[in-house]
Design a protein around this motif. Structure first.
Motif: not given
Length: 602
Positions: A167-173
């Protein structure tokens, strides 16, 4: 306490029942224990086999996912090596040249359409501009979100190698609630390898789920993929499905994370783990370069259910063997108990006076010797009984002669006493009559010297005896004789009616103190002659009758009269039922004799 009661019951039981019960308990116990061991061993084998298959399945899934990620890696290299993208990024901004940007956009759209496991692409240039292509991309994504992400420095340090972040490692893509995996790598200049930007290719959850298409979707089994931080990427079943199959108060995600932690440091393995009240077989594999973990979760009850058929077959086989053994034990017990039963039957017959030898096929030296010894004992007992019978006959005859010898003086004493009384009274005519009657009595009794006489002779003696008594007691009694002519020639022991007539006179009529009648009769019955002496005198009570019939062991003085006569009849005929007393107090007495209708020799 119950052991003592059981021991007492068994000690009184038949040996065949004890043997059968022993074998039954032994076979039931061995069957139960064998079944439990078989079930335990079979489940352990099944558990190991299932875990091996599960690990193989996990390795297969892992291989497919590795292949998909490797393809994504190769395609990402194609994207970052695109000449238009390289040109645009060398200028420092994705928006510097719109014509080149259009070419890049067209290329990326075609890329997403042709690659099913790529849902969106993000590019961050050196000017911190974010460019994105995809169906579920966000309208705007601040560049600082990427720059400040925890994985940003790590990607720079990787120098072109990719990393995978859930899930983007904390970044919402991407929008939506489904998980996705972000393949992130540094974009470098193809000429001088300088940093041009960051490339992010997002792989949707459905692409990972497609790997499970060939996996059996068992209602109780689940397969979970965890990332390097033990976060769930995807699973064979949804969270909703898991909650329907596991206790409500268990947090599935937390349990899966713990499972991942427990397997850390191992490539493959399996173990049993209890989640709530349910025990699960958990298999694990982690043979990849990005530290993902693949976990298979199968309820142990499902293994038991699937193994139940084989367990049942095993139980039936064990039970069948137990039944065969039980039947064999019954057969063996019969070999042992049949001779014993025959001996017991023969012993019961001995209680009835029947001595039979045992004739049965025996097995074993001991039983043959036992039966042989028993038969020898029976034969010797028969011989001994035969000798005892002969001796008893001799003894009975001697006793009979002894009783008769006692009765003759008894009668003579009484008669002489009567003659003496008459002589003292001066009754010479009566004395003459009495002496003549006494002479006729002894002429009939002694003339032929026999102890066995006919009924005719016995009746004549009684008549002479009563003639004598009539002289002494002229007004005391009357006599009636009812003798059937066909009874006269049957033989009986001498002096069995005279004591009865004497008893009727002295203890019946005289005791009553009134005139009475003495009736003597004889008639033929079925195989017997029935003699009776009856009076209408004082009679006897039931206690007196019982005393006469039961009390046999009296002295010589008391043996004269009824008891002596009854004992003589018993000894002569060997029958305790050859006489009967009918009497009622105050009304009289009737004594009946049942004599065998045969000419019995002396």
């Amino acid at each position: 306490m119950w052991l003592k009661r059981l021991n007492k019951k068994l000690s009184n039981s038949k040996i065949g029942l004890i043997i059968a019960l022993f074998y039954f308990v032994l076979i039931v116990a061995s069957t139960v224990v064998s079944s439990l061991f078989y079930e335990k061993i079979y489940l352990n084998i099944t558990q190991r086999k299932v875990s091996e298959v599960s690990v193989q399945t996990l390795n297969s899934i892992q291989t497919n996912i590795n292949l998909m990620i490797n393809n994504a890696d190769s395609l990402s290299k194609m994207v970052l090596s695109n000449s238009d993208l390289q040109k645009l990024l060398r200028q420092g901004s994705m928006y510097e040249d719109l014509n080149t940007q259009a070419k890049v956009s067209s290329y990326l759209y075609k890329f997403i359409q042709s690659v099913p496991y790529a849902s969106s692409v993000y590019i961050l240039d050196n000017s911190n501009n974010v460019y994105s292509v995809g169906a579920d991309i966000l309208p705007t994504l601040p560049s600082d979100k990427i720059v400040n992400a925890k994985w940003y420095k790590h990607v720079i340090e990787k120098k072109g190698a990719f990393i995978l972040e859930l899930n983007g490692g904390g970044v919402t893509f991407e929008k939506g609630q489904e998980n996705y995996v972000s393949l992130i790598r540094l974009v470098r200049d193809m000429d001088n390898m300088n940093k041009l930007g960051i490339l992010v290719i997002n792989i949707p959850q459905k692409s990972f789920k497609q790997v499970f298409d060939n996996i059996s979707n068992d209602a109780e089994t689940n397969i979970v993929i965890l990332d390097k931080e033990n976060q769930k990427i995807t699973s064979l079943k949804s969270l909703k499905d898991e909650k329907e199959n596991v206790e409500v108060n268990i947090n599935i995600d937390n349990e899966i994370v713990r499972i991942g932690d427990e397997f850390s440091g191992n490539d493959t393995g399996y173990k049993m783990k209890k989640l709530g009240t349910t025990e699960y077989l958990i298999s694990y594999s982690s043979k990849n370069n990005y530290n993902w973990k693949f976990v298979s979760i199968i309820p142990f009850a499902q293994l038991s259910k699937e193994s139940m058929t084989m367990i049942f077959i095993g139980f039936i086989i064990i039970l069948f063997n137990g039944i065969i053994l039980f039947i064999c034990s019954i057969s063996i017990s019969r070999i042992i108990t049949l001779p014993i039963k025959s001996l017991l039957t023969s012993m019961k017959d001995i209680e009835k006076g029947v001595f039979n030898e045992v004739r049965i096929k025996t097995y074993g030296y001991e039983f043959k010797k036992l039966c042989s010894g028993y038969n020898i004992m029976i034969t010797e007992i028969k011989k001994l009984i035969a000798r005892v019978i002969e001796e008893q006959k001799t003894i009975r005859k001697a006793e009979l002669y002894t009783f008769q010898a006692q009765i003759k003086p008894h009668f003579l004493y009484n008669t002489l006493d009567s003659i003496n009384s008459l002589a003292l009274s001066g009754c010479n005519k009566e004395v003459s009559y009495l002496v003549e009657a006494l002479g006729n009595y002894y002429r009939t009794s002694v003339s032929k010297g026999k102890e066995i006489i006919t009924i005719r002779e016995e009746v004549e003696m009684v008549k002479n005896y009563l003639k004598i008594q009539k002289v002494r007691y002229p007004d005391l009694f009357e006599m009636e004789y009812t003798i059937e002519s066909n009874c006269f020639e049957y033989k009986i022991p001498k002096l069995i009616l005279q004591p009865l007539a004497e008893n009727a006179l002295y203890h019946g009529i005289r005791a009553k103190g009134k005139n009475g009648t003495i009736k003597i009769s004889a008639h033929k019955g079925e195989g017997i002659v029935i003699l009776s002496v009856e009076d209408d005198g004082a009679g006897m009570s039931e206690e007196q009758i019982e005393d006469i019939l039961i009390s046999k062991d009296r002295g010589i003085e008391e043996s004269f009269g009824l008891r002596g006569t009854f004992e003589r009849i018993r000894i002569f005929y060997g029958n305790d039922n050859a006489y009967k007393i009918e009497s009622k107090l105050g009304e009289g007495t009737k004594i009946v004799l049942f004599i065998e209708a045969e000419e019995k020799e002396e």
